[in-house]
Each structure stands twice: as structure tokens, then as C-alpha cells.
Design a protein around this motif. Structure first.
Motif, PDB file in Angstrom:
ATOM      1  N   UNK A 167       0.821  -1.205   0.000  1.00  0.00           N
ATOM      2  CA  UNK A 167       0.000   0.000   0.000  1.00  0.00           C
ATOM      3  C   UNK A 167       0.856   1.257   0.000  1.00  0.00           C
ATOM      4  N   UNK A 168       0.600   2.131  -0.956  1.00  0.00           N
ATOM      5  CA  UNK A 168       1.326   3.400  -1.021  1.00  0.00           C
ATOM      6  C   UNK A 168       0.897   4.302   0.122  1.00  0.00           C
ATOM      7  N   UNK A 169       1.885   4.812   0.869  1.00  0.00           N
ATOM      8  CA  UNK A 169       1.598   5.724   1.972  1.00  0.00           C
ATOM      9  C   UNK A 169       1.961   7.171   1.654  1.00  0.00           C
ATOM     10  N   UNK A 170       2.910   7.364   0.748  1.00  0.00           N
ATOM     11  CA  UNK A 170       3.295   8.731   0.425  1.00  0.00           C
ATOM     12  C   UNK A 170       4.596   8.792  -0.346  1.00  0.00           C
ATOM     13  N   UNK A 171       5.165   9.991  -0.403  1.00  0.00           N
ATOM     14  CA  UNK A 171       6.430  10.217  -1.098  1.00  0.00           C
ATOM     15  C   UNK A 171       7.299  11.137  -0.245  1.00  0.00           C
ATOM     16  N   UNK A 172       8.615  10.954  -0.363  1.00  0.00           N
ATOM     17  CA  UNK A 172       9.551  11.897   0.236  1.00  0.00           C
ATOM     18  C   UNK A 172      10.308  12.567  -0.904  1.00  0.00           C
ATOM     19  N   UNK A 173      10.433  13.896  -0.799  1.00  0.00           N
ATOM     20  CA  UNK A 173      11.072  14.700  -1.849  1.00  0.00           C
ATOM     21  C   UNK A 173      12.297  15.405  -1.282  1.00  0.00           C
ATOM     22  N   UNK A 174      13.379  15.380  -2.041  1.00  0.00           N
ATOM     23  CA  UNK A 174      14.576  16.153  -1.721  1.00  0.00           C
ATOM     24  C   UNK A 174      14.861  17.060  -2.919  1.00  0.00           C
ATOM     25  N   UNK A 175      15.028  18.351  -2.666  1.00  0.00           N
ATOM     26  CA  UNK A 175      15.317  19.304  -3.743  1.00  0.00           C
ATOM     27  C   UNK A 175      16.620  20.043  -3.446  1.00  0.00           C
ATOM     28  N   UNK A 176      17.435  20.219  -4.485  1.00  0.00           N
ATOM     29  CA  UNK A 176      18.733  20.874  -4.346  1.00  0.00           C
ATOM     30  C   UNK A 176      18.806  22.089  -5.268  1.00  0.00           C
ATOM     31  N   UNK A 177      19.641  23.048  -4.898  1.00  0.00           N
ATOM     32  CA  UNK A 177      19.779  24.261  -5.703  1.00  0.00           C
ATOM     33  C   UNK A 177      20.476  24.001  -7.027  1.00  0.00           C
ATOM     34  N   UNK A 178      21.502  23.178  -7.012  1.00  0.00           N
ATOM     35  CA  UNK A 178      22.292  22.970  -8.230  1.00  0.00           C
ATOM     36  C   UNK A 178      21.734  21.833  -9.076  1.00  0.00           C
ATOM     37  N   UNK A 179      22.047  21.865 -10.343  1.00  0.00           N
ATOM     38  CA  UNK A 179      21.622  20.818 -11.265  1.00  0.00           C
ATOM     39  C   UNK A 179      22.547  19.606 -11.129  1.00  0.00           C
ATOM     40  N   UNK A 180      22.008  18.427 -11.387  1.00  0.00           N
ATOM     41  CA  UNK A 180      22.801  17.211 -11.357  1.00  0.00           C
ATOM     42  C   UNK A 180      23.368  16.859  -9.992  1.00  0.00           C
ATOM     43  N   UNK A 181      22.694  17.280  -8.942  1.00  0.00           N
ATOM     44  CA  UNK A 181      23.245  17.101  -7.595  1.00  0.00           C
ATOM     45  C   UNK A 181      23.118  15.672  -7.073  1.00  0.00           C
ATOM     46  N   UNK A 182      22.072  14.959  -7.501  1.00  0.00           N
ATOM     47  CA  UNK A 182      21.774  13.656  -6.903  1.00  0.00           C
ATOM     48  C   UNK A 182      22.501  12.528  -7.627  1.00  0.00           C
ATOM     49  N   UNK A 183      23.799  12.481  -7.405  1.00  0.00           N
ATOM     50  CA  UNK A 183      24.648  11.415  -7.940  1.00  0.00           C
ATOM     51  C   UNK A 183      24.397  10.133  -7.150  1.00  0.00           C
ATOM     52  N   UNK A 184      24.975   9.038  -7.613  1.00  0.00           N
ATOM     53  CA  UNK A 184      24.843   7.773  -6.881  1.00  0.00           C
ATOM     54  C   UNK A 184      25.352   7.913  -5.451  1.00  0.00           C
ATOM     55  N   UNK A 185      26.460   8.633  -5.281  1.00  0.00           N
ATOM     56  CA  UNK A 185      27.038   8.791  -3.949  1.00  0.00           C
ATOM     57  C   UNK A 185      26.110   9.573  -3.022  1.00  0.00           C
ATOM     58  N   UNK A 186      25.485  10.623  -3.558  1.00  0.00           N
ATOM     59  CA  UNK A 186      24.563  11.430  -2.753  1.00  0.00           C
ATOM     60  C   UNK A 186      23.329  10.617  -2.383  1.00  0.00           C
ATOM     61  N   UNK A 187      22.782   9.874  -3.360  1.00  0.00           N
ATOM     62  CA  UNK A 187      21.593   9.066  -3.089  1.00  0.00           C
ATOM     63  C   UNK A 187      21.903   7.987  -2.052  1.00  0.00           C
ATOM     64  N   UNK A 188      23.075   7.379  -2.145  1.00  0.00           N
ATOM     65  CA  UNK A 188      23.473   6.390  -1.143  1.00  0.00           C
ATOM     66  C   UNK A 188      23.546   7.029   0.238  1.00  0.00           C
TER      67      UNK A 188
END
Length: 208
Positions: A167-188
Motif C-alpha cells: 500500500x502506497x503511503x506517500x512520497x519523500x522529496x529532496x530538492x537541491x539548488x544545483x543541477x545534477x546534484x543527486x549522484x549515486x554517492x549522494x543518493x546512497x
């Protein structure tokens, strides 16, 4: 828009009842050296969270706790200026902003929308995948208020669904100022924070 695949970090949707198993599944796909780095990052991140939470011992609302978590997160990843939690009501097919911590840009307080009106999030709900948008400029072509606000305020975005069983309960959102910020290392690095946000949601929806 970059979406989940079965790459090395095995990014699956977070399950409120299976966060430990999910963590183990990720670890199986990591090399030993990366696994060691992952454990160090997790322990450091957890320490950051405890420090931030201890700084507000009397915080009771989920928004205050999310704000404390965000403070700890920004000590390691200062470019992440917004963390938001949206709750899904299956009966009305409605997503509502439940809590958010924003240090730059529009807070989008009390924002709500039908999940069926947001195809990209609907796809995440159906597939259990995550979404990484390296350049939010692509959202300007969409007409939803959320897409337009994200494109106008932040450079990149990371979204992950939260499930309770199937059952879907919701979503979590992360937003960053710079483009391309969410690299594999950041997501980990964010993994432990996502797990903690899911616990906040579970404690709010199902208090002891």
C-alpha cells in the motif's frame, strides 16, 4: 529525467515494514569497499541526525522533527534546501503535503493534488521505483503547480515512494539548488535519511 534501474545501488521503494531487508538487498549489490564507505556514511549521517534531534529535545510535531533531520542532513549535503513529505489518501486518490523543511524557495504549504493527475508520481507508485531529475527545467513543460514550483525554485530533485506492504503511503522529496546534484554517492548517503523519514511517517500515521 533519470529514473531507477537495477544498477549497483539497487534503489527500490522504501517499505515501512521492510526497511532492514531493503538495506540488506542494497548491500548485496555493493562491492566490499563501497559497502564499508556506505556503513561509514550511514553512521556519520545517523550521528548528524541525533545531534540535530537532541538540539530540539521538546520537538513533538512531525514538521519539527523533519526540520531537525534536515539540519543534520545539510551538515553533509548543504545544497539540499528542501525536504518534504507527502501523504497519500487512497480513498480520494489525493496527495497532500504533510510536512516540509525548506531553507530556500517556495515551501508549498498545504499543497495537494490527485495522484492520477501527476503521471510521473503515478508511475513511481505503480513500479516502486525512484525518480531523479538532474535538471528541473524539463518540468516547465508540465502544467501542475508542483512541477512549475520545482522548476522555478530548484535545480535538481530526488523523489522516493514510501509503502506499507503493497500500500502506497506517500512520497519523500529532496530538492537541491544545483543541477545534477543527486549522484549515486549522494543518493546512497540519503538512504538513512529516507529510512528515518519513513519512521516519522509511520509514527504519525500509526501512533503507539
Amino acid at each position: 529525467e533519470r529514473k531507477t534501474s537495477s544498477r549497483g545501488l539497487a534503489r527500490n521503494a522504501l517499505n515501512l515494514n521492510a526497511s532492514t531487508k531493503c538495506g540488506q538487498a542494497k548491500c548485496m549489490h555493493l562491492t566490499m569497499s563501497t559497502f564499508a564507505t556506505s556503513l561509514l556514511a550511514r553512521s556519520t549521517a545517523f550521528g548528524r541526525m541525533l545531534e540535530a534531534m537532541n538540539a530540539r529535545p521538546n520537538s513533538s510535531s512531525i514538521e519539527e522533527k523533519l526540520r531537525s533531520l534536515h539540519e543534520g542532513l545539510r551538515a553533509d549535503l548543504p545544497d539540499i534546501v528542501r525536504v518534504a513529505l507527502a501523504v497519500y489518501d487512497q480513498k480520494t486518490d489525493t496527495l497532500k503535503t504533510y510536512a516540509n523543511s525548506t531553507t530556500a524557495g517556495d515551501r508549498m504549504v498545504r499543497h495537494e493534488a490527485k495522484l492520477s493527475d501527476v503521471p510521473s508520481l503515478k508511475e513511481l507508485a505503480l513500479t516502486g521505483s525512484e525518480r531523479i531529475i538532474d535538471d528541473t527545467e524539463i518540468l516547465k513543460a508540465l502544467e501542475t503547480r508542483h512541477s512549475q514550483t520545482v522548476a522555478a525554485n530548484w535545480g535538481s530533485s530526488y523523489t522516493r515512494p514510501i509503502f506499507d506492504g503493497a500500500r502506497l503511503r506517500g512520497f519523500v522529496f529532496f530538492d537541491a539548488l544545483s543541477k545534477g546534484y543527486f549522484t549515486d554517492a549522494v543518493v546512497l548517503h540519503l538512504t538513512v535519511y529516507v529510512e528515518f523519514v519513513s519512521l516519522l511517517l509511520a509514527s504519525a500515521l500509526f501512533p503507539a
